[in-house]
Scaffold this active site. Structure first.
Site, PDB file in Angstrom:
ATOM      1  N   ILE A 364       0.807  -4.145  12.549  1.00  0.00           N
ATOM      2  CA  ILE A 364      -0.300  -3.221  13.030  1.00  0.00           C
ATOM      3  C   ILE A 364      -1.481  -3.982  13.386  1.00  0.00           C
ATOM      4  O   ILE A 364      -2.541  -3.360  13.786  1.00  0.00           O
ATOM      5  CB  ILE A 364      -0.818  -2.196  11.527  1.00  0.00           C
ATOM      6  CG1 ILE A 364      -1.099  -3.470  10.408  1.00  0.00           C
ATOM      7  CG2 ILE A 364       0.399  -1.651  11.230  1.00  0.00           C
ATOM      8  CD1 ILE A 364      -1.642  -2.606   9.352  1.00  0.00           C
ATOM      9  N   LYS A 431      -7.376   0.583  -7.384  1.00  0.00           N
ATOM     10  CA  LYS A 431      -8.215  -0.838  -7.124  1.00  0.00           C
ATOM     11  C   LYS A 431      -9.350  -0.669  -6.175  1.00  0.00           C
ATOM     12  O   LYS A 431     -10.052  -1.518  -5.882  1.00  0.00           O
ATOM     13  CB  LYS A 431      -7.482  -1.770  -6.974  1.00  0.00           C
ATOM     14  CG  LYS A 431      -6.253  -2.273  -7.801  1.00  0.00           C
ATOM     15  CD  LYS A 431      -5.383  -3.407  -7.493  1.00  0.00           C
ATOM     16  CE  LYS A 431      -4.330  -3.706  -8.629  1.00  0.00           C
ATOM     17  NZ  LYS A 431      -3.509  -2.541  -9.106  1.00  0.00           N
ATOM     18  N   ASN A 468      -0.189   1.714 -10.326  1.00  0.00           N
ATOM     19  CA  ASN A 468       0.743   0.828 -10.191  1.00  0.00           C
ATOM     20  C   ASN A 468       2.111   1.721 -10.124  1.00  0.00           C
ATOM     21  O   ASN A 468       2.411   2.748 -10.677  1.00  0.00           O
ATOM     22  CB  ASN A 468       0.979  -0.143 -11.356  1.00  0.00           C
ATOM     23  CG  ASN A 468      -0.217  -1.017 -11.330  1.00  0.00           C
ATOM     24  OD1 ASN A 468      -0.362  -1.957 -10.511  1.00  0.00           O
ATOM     25  ND2 ASN A 468      -1.399  -0.793 -11.988  1.00  0.00           N
ATOM     26  N   VAL A 469       3.130   1.090  -9.189  1.00  0.00           N
ATOM     27  CA  VAL A 469       4.508   1.760  -9.275  1.00  0.00           C
ATOM     28  C   VAL A 469       5.657   1.135 -10.001  1.00  0.00           C
ATOM     29  O   VAL A 469       5.671  -0.361  -9.781  1.00  0.00           O
ATOM     30  CB  VAL A 469       4.579   1.886  -7.800  1.00  0.00           C
ATOM     31  CG1 VAL A 469       6.013   2.608  -7.269  1.00  0.00           C
ATOM     32  CG2 VAL A 469       3.496   2.857  -7.030  1.00  0.00           C
ATOM     33  N   LEU A 470       6.197   1.533 -10.643  1.00  0.00           N
ATOM     34  CA  LEU A 470       7.284   0.840 -11.550  1.00  0.00           C
ATOM     35  C   LEU A 470       8.391   0.365 -10.563  1.00  0.00           C
ATOM     36  O   LEU A 470       8.896   0.941  -9.719  1.00  0.00           O
ATOM     37  CB  LEU A 470       8.049   2.018 -12.525  1.00  0.00           C
ATOM     38  CG  LEU A 470       7.483   2.419 -13.781  1.00  0.00           C
ATOM     39  CD1 LEU A 470       7.981   3.429 -14.265  1.00  0.00           C
ATOM     40  CD2 LEU A 470       7.158   1.120 -14.652  1.00  0.00           C
TER      41      LEU A 470
END
Length: 638
Positions: A364, A431, A468-470
């Site tokens: 990108i 965040k 947060n992603v597990l």
């Protein structure tokens, strides 16, 4: 403190014992090597005393060299319950290094027959004995005698099993076990329904509630537990898993709840628990009609530029979810070809080799490459998942965070708006709220860019903010798993640190749902539930692997990392009062904020100039643009 001291003491005693055993093995192996070498030696009466004396003279430094290699190589930190071929190769390297050193010392200084041949023979014995004794102990524990010593039933078809759930799924699980003896023999069922107590299901009695699981396991000498309640979700499932793992029995759960009641028995009816299970939340309900309305027969682009991109954890799950809604074409745009290729192979296995999926390699940061993609494929929907996301790393390289996260997002928005994209969904993070890190600050700027393009173009632009992603790349759970398998310690930055968690599929599904709402310029905030204390998560994971926190595995606090906060927030102060719930009960929306376009874009130019020159002023310019940005590095100076 006393518990931690006791834990360290027990670990030290165990490792000291292993160290002494290994020391004996090294000395014995050299004696045995010399003994075998003596067979057929000329003038054996004089040869043996001479070389035996040579062995005794040099054995102290040789043994010390091997033990040093074992210590430096981390032999005593390997958790042999999970040992693999890699660990044996690692052990072989620890043996090979001192063997080579001894060989060259002999060639240069000693010139003894011992070190020409007996050294090699001893090395083989050391490898066999040191590795063999550990693997033998692991096999012994799984043997009926070892199981009996531990009070665990032998590993045979008659080992007692507890079924959790007396409903249709529980009855199905009992039948599966009876038809396939490898699963064990169900002897008791636990269920909370009072009317089922003391009833039987296929001859298996219901003898207690879910709270009675530990007691039932002790009373019936249970070997393994199968959780067979598909509707058990969220905090209730977490509690049941805690009860099950506290028994130290093997715990499994239904592999595919939809198989319940099916005529044929699946090959793998049950699976081991994973970390997503014990942090489970209530299942997400999607408005599939609205999602299908903006994805079906459309060209969909999922961007990538890092580990969370099209080939990464969130991006790849977005691709899987998008394919469920029959797009005209799915474009996976990623700079890392390996991840993108693996995802392509996975999707083609599921949807066929002719599935409308295209992998495009690019960044990108490259506006010309983006223009080329948009001109060639004309995507109508874009999910922007590209980011540098590792907080401590971006503190060290703030210019790179700006180039990828901010400049890359601006490139994408510009190219998308110029080529008629209908809607663009930016993945943001908690965040970005009152950021204390460079990464969080750049994501906040991305949210501001989304709002400026929403106000000044016809493209529907939204951002989706979550925690947060597990199981995602770089998250705390894979780190904890690796530390536990190495025997500890499990490290966390602070005892009070808290984080929001959700599963990868849940996050991806809610992103799709937010895209369907698409109030242009809005920031959607996902309901992350209650925050999880990381120290509680560490304890859960240690128990999940069959160990006791503070006894078998130590938990060590190492201090906050640069840019890290104790608590994450999902909303800024000025958003609290105006935040409203959308028609979906797990998605909130913050209204667009007023941004002075001329001032904002002039500040962006100053930021990009500093980033292009890797200037130290990058962080200073971020503070100018976001007044709530309080870098940790500044607070540490005060």
């Amino acid at each position: 403190m006393k518990k931690e001291t006791k834990c360290k003491s027990e670990i030290m005693v165990r490792r000291t014992l292993l160290f002494l055993i290994d020391l004996f093995i090294v000395c014995f192996s050299f004696y045995l090597g010399l003994l075998l070498r003596a067979d057929g030696a000329p003038e054996i009466d004089t040869w043996w005393p001479h070389n035996l004396a040579l062995l005794y003279k040099n054995l102290p430094w040789i043994a010390a060299l091997y033990m040093l290699s074992f210590l430096v190589g981390g032999l005593y930190s390997i958790l042999w319950k999970y040992a693999s071929e890699r660990d044996l190769i690692r052990l072989a390297a620890m043996v090979a290094v001192p063997t080579v050193v001894v060989y060259f010392v002999n060639r240069l200084l000693i010139h003894g027959v011992l070190f020409n041949s007996a050294n090699c023979i001893a090395a083989v014995f050391i490898l066999l004995f040191v590795g063999g004794i550990r693997m033998a102990w692991r096999l012994f524990l799984d043997h009926p005698i070892g199981s009996a010593l531990r009070g665990v039933p032998s590993n045979d078809p008659n080992r007692p099993m507890l079924i959790v759930g007396a409903g249709e799924a529980g009855a199905w699980a009992i039948n599966v076990c009876k038809s396939n003896k490898t699963y064990g023999r169900p002897v008791v069922v636990a269920d909370d329904a009072p009317e089922k107590l003391n009833q039987t299901i296929h001859g298996v009695p219901v003898k207690g509630t879910l709270e009675d699981i530990p007691e039932l396991c002790a009373r019936y000498n249970i070997y393994g537990i199968i959780i067979a309640i598909p509707t058990l979700r969220g905090s209730r499932l977490n509690h049941v898993i805690d009860l099950c793992t506290s028994t130290h029995c093997k715990v499994q759960i239904l592999s595919d709840p939809q198989s319940v009641g099916a005529g044929s028995t699946p090959k793998n009816a049950f699976r081991e628990l994973n970390t997503a299970d014990f942090l489970s939340r209530d299942e997400v309900t999607l408005d599939t009609e609205k999602i299908s309305g903006y994805l079906k027969d459309k060209v969909v682009l999922v961007t990538g530029g890092g580990v969370t991109g099209g080939g990464g954890s969130i991006g790849s799950e977005l691709c899987r979810q998008v394919m469920r809604f029959s797009p005209a074409k799915l474009l996976i745009f990623d700079i890392y070809e390996n991840c993108a290729y693996e995802l392509l192979m996975e999707l083609q296995r599921k949807y066929g080799r002719q599935a409308p999926i295209e992998v495009l390699i690019g960044s990108i940061r490259d506006k010309k490459r983006l223009d080329e993609v948009f001109e060639t494929y004309h995507p109508q929907v874009v999910f922007h998942a590209a980011a540098h996301k590792h907080v401590p790393l971006m503190e060290v390289s703030p210019a790179e965070a700006v180039k990828n996260n901010v400049m890359g997002t601006k490139n994408l928005l510009t190219s998308a708006s110029e080529h008629g994209v209908e809607r663009l969904v930016q993945l943001s993070t908690d965040k970005a709220v009152n950021p204390t890190s460079v990464m969080g600050c750049t994501k906040r700027l991305c949210e501001m860019l989304i709002q400026t393009f929403a106000q000044n173009t016809d493209m529907k632009c939204v951002a989706v903010r979550f925690g947060n992603v597990l199981g995602s790349h770089g998250s705390v759970i894979p780190l904890f798993e690796a530390q536990i398998k190495q025997g500890g310690p499990v490290t966390l930055t602070d005892e009070n640190i808290e984080r929001y968690f959700m599963t990868i599929p849940e996050a991806a599904q809610l992103v799709l749902q937010a895209g369907a709402l698409a109030e242009s310029g809005s920031i959607y905030v996902l309901d992350m539930g209650e925050p999880v204390k990381i120290i509680d998560l560490a304890r859960q994971m240690i128990r999940f692997y069959g160990y006791e926190p503070g006894k078998d595995i130590e938990i060590k606090v190492v201090g906050l990392r640069p840019g890290e906060k104790l608590y994450e927030e999902l909303m800024m102060d000025e958003e609290q009062d105006k935040m409203r719930r959308t028609e979906h009960n797990k998605i909130f929306v913050a209204p667009p904020r007023d941004i002075k376009l001329d001032v904002f874009y002039q500040q962006l130019q100053d930021l990009f100039h500093a980033a292009e020159h890797n200037d130290d002023g990058v962080v200073e310019q971020l503070q100018v643009m976001i007044p709530t940005f309080t870098p940790v590095r500044d607070s540490l100076k005060k």
